[in-house]
Structures are given as C-alpha cells and as structure tokens.
Design a protein around this motif. Structure first.
Motif, PDB file in Angstrom:
ATOM      1  N   SER A 233       0.835  -1.195   0.000  1.00  0.00           N
ATOM      2  CA  SER A 233       0.000   0.000   0.000  1.00  0.00           C
ATOM      3  C   SER A 233       0.871   1.246   0.000  1.00  0.00           C
ATOM      4  CB  SER A 233      -0.909   0.008   1.242  1.00  0.00           C
ATOM      5  OG  SER A 233      -1.520   1.272   1.406  1.00  0.00           O
ATOM      6  N   ASN A 234       0.596   2.158  -0.904  1.00  0.00           N
ATOM      7  CA  ASN A 234       1.321   3.425  -0.928  1.00  0.00           C
ATOM      8  C   ASN A 234       0.912   4.320   0.229  1.00  0.00           C
ATOM      9  OD1 ASN A 234       2.681   2.755  -3.307  1.00  0.00           O
ATOM     10  ND2 ASN A 234       1.046   3.561  -4.603  1.00  0.00           N
ATOM     11  N   LYS A 235      -0.274   4.084   0.786  1.00  0.00           N
ATOM     12  CA  LYS A 235      -0.758   4.926   1.878  1.00  0.00           C
ATOM     13  C   LYS A 235      -0.154   4.556   3.215  1.00  0.00           C
ATOM     14  CE  LYS A 235      -5.226   4.395   1.177  1.00  0.00           C
ATOM     15  NZ  LYS A 235      -6.685   4.613   1.363  1.00  0.00           N
ATOM     16  N   THR A 236      -0.011   3.268   3.487  1.00  0.00           N
ATOM     17  CA  THR A 236       0.430   2.826   4.812  1.00  0.00           C
ATOM     18  C   THR A 236       1.727   2.038   4.805  1.00  0.00           C
ATOM     19  OG1 THR A 236      -0.829   0.747   4.693  1.00  0.00           O
ATOM     20  CG2 THR A 236      -1.970   2.693   5.559  1.00  0.00           C
ATOM     21  N   GLY A 237       2.168   1.573   3.624  1.00  0.00           N
ATOM     22  CA  GLY A 237       3.359   0.746   3.568  1.00  0.00           C
ATOM     23  C   GLY A 237       3.112  -0.694   3.981  1.00  0.00           C
ATOM     24  N   ARG A 238       1.842  -1.060   4.221  1.00  0.00           N
ATOM     25  CA  ARG A 238       1.528  -2.429   4.618  1.00  0.00           C
ATOM     26  C   ARG A 238       1.511  -3.349   3.393  1.00  0.00           C
ATOM     27  NH1 ARG A 238      -3.478  -1.749   8.836  1.00  0.00           N
ATOM     28  NH2 ARG A 238      -4.461  -0.826   6.999  1.00  0.00           N
ATOM     29  N   TRP A 239       1.744  -4.630   3.656  1.00  0.00           N
ATOM     30  CA  TRP A 239       1.905  -5.608   2.580  1.00  0.00           C
ATOM     31  C   TRP A 239       0.813  -6.660   2.615  1.00  0.00           C
ATOM     32  CZ3 TRP A 239       6.169  -6.038  -0.928  1.00  0.00           C
ATOM     33  CH2 TRP A 239       7.149  -5.054  -0.776  1.00  0.00           C
ATOM     34  N   TRP A 240       0.466  -7.168   1.425  1.00  0.00           N
ATOM     35  CA  TRP A 240      -0.434  -8.311   1.272  1.00  0.00           C
ATOM     36  C   TRP A 240       0.178  -9.286   0.274  1.00  0.00           C
ATOM     37  CZ3 TRP A 240      -2.240  -3.498   2.295  1.00  0.00           C
ATOM     38  CH2 TRP A 240      -3.193  -3.376   3.312  1.00  0.00           C
ATOM     39  N   MET A 241      -0.171 -10.546   0.442  1.00  0.00           N
ATOM     40  CA  MET A 241       0.304 -11.588  -0.461  1.00  0.00           C
ATOM     41  C   MET A 241      -0.898 -12.208  -1.152  1.00  0.00           C
ATOM     42  SD  MET A 241       2.642 -14.925   0.463  1.00  0.00           S
ATOM     43  CE  MET A 241       1.538 -15.425   1.787  1.00  0.00           C
ATOM     44  N   GLU A 242      -0.825 -12.342  -2.460  1.00  0.00           N
ATOM     45  CA  GLU A 242      -1.912 -12.913  -3.254  1.00  0.00           C
ATOM     46  C   GLU A 242      -1.597 -14.371  -3.534  1.00  0.00           C
ATOM     47  OE1 GLU A 242      -4.261 -12.029  -7.477  1.00  0.00           O
ATOM     48  OE2 GLU A 242      -2.481 -10.882  -6.917  1.00  0.00           O
ATOM     49  N   ILE A 243      -2.503 -15.250  -3.137  1.00  0.00           N
ATOM     50  CA  ILE A 243      -2.268 -16.677  -3.322  1.00  0.00           C
ATOM     51  C   ILE A 243      -3.451 -17.309  -4.039  1.00  0.00           C
ATOM     52  CG2 ILE A 243      -0.834 -16.845  -1.265  1.00  0.00           C
ATOM     53  CD1 ILE A 243      -3.242 -18.142   0.135  1.00  0.00           C
ATOM     54  N   ASN A 244      -3.207 -18.483  -4.591  1.00  0.00           N
ATOM     55  CA  ASN A 244      -4.270 -19.255  -5.218  1.00  0.00           C
ATOM     56  C   ASN A 244      -4.944 -20.121  -4.170  1.00  0.00           C
ATOM     57  OD1 ASN A 244      -3.798 -18.323  -7.835  1.00  0.00           O
ATOM     58  ND2 ASN A 244      -2.177 -19.807  -8.154  1.00  0.00           N
ATOM     59  N   LEU A 245      -6.266 -19.974  -4.021  1.00  0.00           N
ATOM     60  CA  LEU A 245      -7.008 -20.840  -3.116  1.00  0.00           C
ATOM     61  C   LEU A 245      -7.276 -22.192  -3.758  1.00  0.00           C
ATOM     62  CD1 LEU A 245      -9.653 -18.524  -1.443  1.00  0.00           C
ATOM     63  CD2 LEU A 245      -7.592 -19.492  -0.431  1.00  0.00           C
ATOM     64  N   ILE A 246      -7.402 -22.193  -5.064  1.00  0.00           N
ATOM     65  CA  ILE A 246      -7.659 -23.439  -5.792  1.00  0.00           C
ATOM     66  C   ILE A 246      -6.612 -23.576  -6.878  1.00  0.00           C
ATOM     67  CG2 ILE A 246      -9.315 -24.754  -7.157  1.00  0.00           C
ATOM     68  CD1 ILE A 246     -11.526 -23.109  -5.887  1.00  0.00           C
ATOM     69  N   LYS A 247      -5.795 -24.601  -6.791  1.00  0.00           N
ATOM     70  CA  LYS A 247      -4.763 -24.809  -7.794  1.00  0.00           C
ATOM     71  C   LYS A 247      -5.242 -25.836  -8.816  1.00  0.00           C
ATOM     72  CE  LYS A 247      -0.515 -24.668  -6.667  1.00  0.00           C
ATOM     73  NZ  LYS A 247       0.830 -24.922  -6.136  1.00  0.00           N
TER      74      LYS A 247
END
Length: 394
Positions: A233-247
């Motif tokens: 996030s450019n606003k807070t610097g916090r991070w998220w990770m995008e993962i596949n729930l169904i492979k």
C-alpha cells in the motif's frame, strides 16, 4: 433472530461493538451474530489457552472454541491464537490446531508485534482474555499467571485491532473485579479501549483494494510453482500476499493474505536458491547491465533516460529526483531498480516492454541476491572522460 437483526443494523450503520467483561464464551454468541451477514468469519483470540475443552462439555469459557469449530453450518474461515503458553495446552490440542491449519503464535513469538500485526488485518472478531496479561499488570482474573503480555504490549495489540479495516467487533473478557486491587486491571482495560478507538480513527481503508494506483505490485517467480504476487500500500506501507485458493483449476480464485515485508524477503530468498554463493559484480551483474541497461542508462547522453546512469558507481547509488536510489547496498526494499525489474506493472517495469529486452527469472534473482549481499561494486566501468563527468557532477 433479534440478535441477527441487530447485527444487520450495526453493519449498515458501521457501528463497531466493544464488549467488556463476562466470560469469554460470549465470543460464541458474538460469532453466531455474524450468521445474519452470510459471510465467513476470521476469529482472533488473544489468550494463553485455546479453550477447546471436550466435545461433550457445556458451553463455557473453557470450551467455546470447540463449539464454534463444530457448529453446522460453519462460517468460520480461520482462527488465530495470539500468545498461547505451551504448558497450559496439551500436545493433542496443539496438534489439532495445527491440523486444522489454524494459526497459533506462542507468547514469546507473539511479543514481536510486527509478526502478529498482519493477523489482525484479516480479523473480523477480536476476543481478548485479560488473563493473557501477566499478573503484575492485570491481577483481576481467576486464571491469572505470572507470565503473559505486558500492559503496553496488550495496548499495542488493541491498537492494531482498531487500525484493521476488517475488525467489526472487539471484546475484552474474564475481568473479575473481586481481584482488582486499586482498580489496576480496570484502568488497563480502559486504556486498551482507548487505544482500540484511536486505531479505528487511524484506519486507512486500504483493505480490500480501493484502486490499483494506491498499490505497488511485486511478483516473485518460484521454480516449479505458481508466481506469488505481493502488494504494498502506498498509503500505509503495509503488505499483502496474493495466493491461489484453488490450484490446477482454470477458474482460479485468489485471496489476499496480510503479510509483512519480511515475508516478501523470505519468498525472495527461496527464489535465490541455487544461485552462486557469492554473486560477483564483474562476472554476474556487469554483463546484464551492459547488455540490457546501458542503452538507456549508460554513458551516451543522447539515449540516456530519466537522468539515470548505471555505469558509474556513485551515480548508480545516488539519490534520484524521486528521493529513491537505483541501488541501495544491502537493501532490496530501498533499491528502486529491484522493484522495477520484478514488477508486473507495465508502466514501471524495467527493462520496459517496448524495448524488446527482458531479464530471465534467474537474472532477476541474481540482481536481488547481489543487492542483498551488499551490492559490491568491484570494478571500474568508465573511462577517464566518464570519471571527469562524475567529478563535475559532484
């Protein structure tokens, strides 16, 4: 039914209930109220015990979690425990929590608050047993213990819960005034509520995504596995990770999991596996720069772009007009070039797509490892003319 109607009204009016006192089994009633919203629920409990009890036990503060888990239909998506103490929980209970793929952080681990902050970002319900705080700071509890969180730590945790854009109810339980000498625990609870409210006032509303322009996307390509996308996030610097729930499914669903910058670095370290133990600038990095980067960022001022030179060490590590540096010794996070070579955003990606130049996954990983190892620049790439130019810039 009345409880569910109240929950719907609360949700529409954006009211966050704060529940004080009583047994922690109240968490079960709080959880059931979310049935009206027809959504999955993430529950975070700050507690020294898991409170699983036995299946045949009546609902109580010692067994409420098993009632939530066994509820049919179940709306529980994930449960996270913050601050459990091993000697209060049997190995069978610990194995069960792990077997259900729930998250549990021992007290010693949870005291590193940077680690647990992302847990609260994914929470809908936060339930705190005041017994998770050590006796010296919060004596008013039937199950008080000499070990636990300090008062300032539980206040920081409460603030993290408030800052989370997802938390919609907050409870502090197991307070017993009979043991509250000088109202010390009551004062602490009041401060926890104050910090929670302060956190709510500082909510940045950066989860879920607002617009793509508010985030930077970084892709880590792993061998023999799907790529992992990280969003900052450019606003807070916090991070998220995008993962596949169904492979292995062409209709893949993706989920955003809150994480930290260290999680991003650890994933990059996996990508670095199999690279040379020591990345040498002259042997590994210089050929890539010469072949893929110097056309736009080399000695020819007629083709140079953005005023950036990568053929001179001092200029490659100098601050740019944006305030960033192309390379920062030992800091992938502080190296603008690192972000650009792994970015999937075509507007910032380097080399740019229209150049018809690209870096292989191994070359990208080589750059990252070189930076992480201190970005040692062990050769001179420029002529005396370039050196004179550098002197004039200084």
């Amino acid at each position: 039914l009345r409880r569910q109607r109240q929950m719907c009204i609360r949700d529409r009016l954006n009211i966050i209930p704060i529940i004080i006192g009583g047994g922690q089994d109240t968490t079960f009633s709080n959880y059931k109220a979310y049935d009206a919203l027809e959504q999955t629920v993430n529950l975070v409990a700050v507690d020294s015990m898991f409170d699983l009890g036995n299946l045949e036990d009546e609902l109580s503060s010692k067994s409420y979690l098993s009632k939530i888990i066994m509820e049919v239909p179940s709306n529980l998506f994930n449960y996270s425990n913050i601050g459990y103490q091993t000697y209060f929980n049997s190995q069978e209970e610990i194995n069960l929590i792990q077997g259900l793929n729930f998250d549990a952080y021992r007290l010693g681990q949870a005291k590193d608050l940077e680690i647990v902050e992302p847990v609260f970002r994914d929470a809908d319900i936060v339930s705190i047993d005041i017994g998770a705080v050590r006796q010296s700071d919060a004596p008013a509890n039937n199950n008080v213990s000499p070990n636990g969180f300090y008062g300032e730590e539980i206040c920081a945790i409460s603030r993290y819960a408030g800052i989370s854009d997802k938390v919609t109810s907050f409870g502090i339980y197991e307070y017993n005034s009979k043991y509250d000498a000088n109202y010390q625990t009551a004062h602490l609870i009041a401060q926890m509520i104050w910090y929670f409210i302060e956190g709510v006032n500082f909510r940045a509303k950066d989860y879920p995504f607002s617009t793509k322009d508010d985030y930077q996307k970084f892709t880590v390509l792993l061998e023999d596995d799907d790529p992992i996308n990280f969003h900052k996030s450019n606003k807070t610097g916090r991070w998220w990770m995008e993962i596949n729930l169904i492979k292995d499914n062409k209709y893949k669903r993706h989920a955003l999991i809150s994480c930290t910058y260290n999680d991003y670095l650890e994933t990059i370290n996996q990508q670095m596996a199999g690279l040379p133990e020591e990345v040498d600038f002259n042997y590994h990095i210089k050929p890539i720069l010469s072949d893929r980067c110097f056309k736009c960022h080399g000695p020819d001022e007629n083709t140079r772009k953005a005023g950036l030179r990568l053929d001179i060490e001092t200029l490659a590590f100098a601050k740019l007009a944006s305030g960033n540096s192309a390379f920062s010794k030992g800091s992938i996070y502080g190296s603008e070039a690192a972000h650009r070579i792994i970015s999937t955003d075509l507007d910032v990606q380097m080399p740019p797509p229209d150049s018809n130049l690209r870096l292989s996954d191994r070359e990208k990983a080589m750059f990252l490892k070189w930076i992480d190892q201190g970005a040692k620049w062990n050769c001179l790439l420029y002529t005396s003319d370039a050196a004179d130019e550098e002197d004039s810039v200084d």
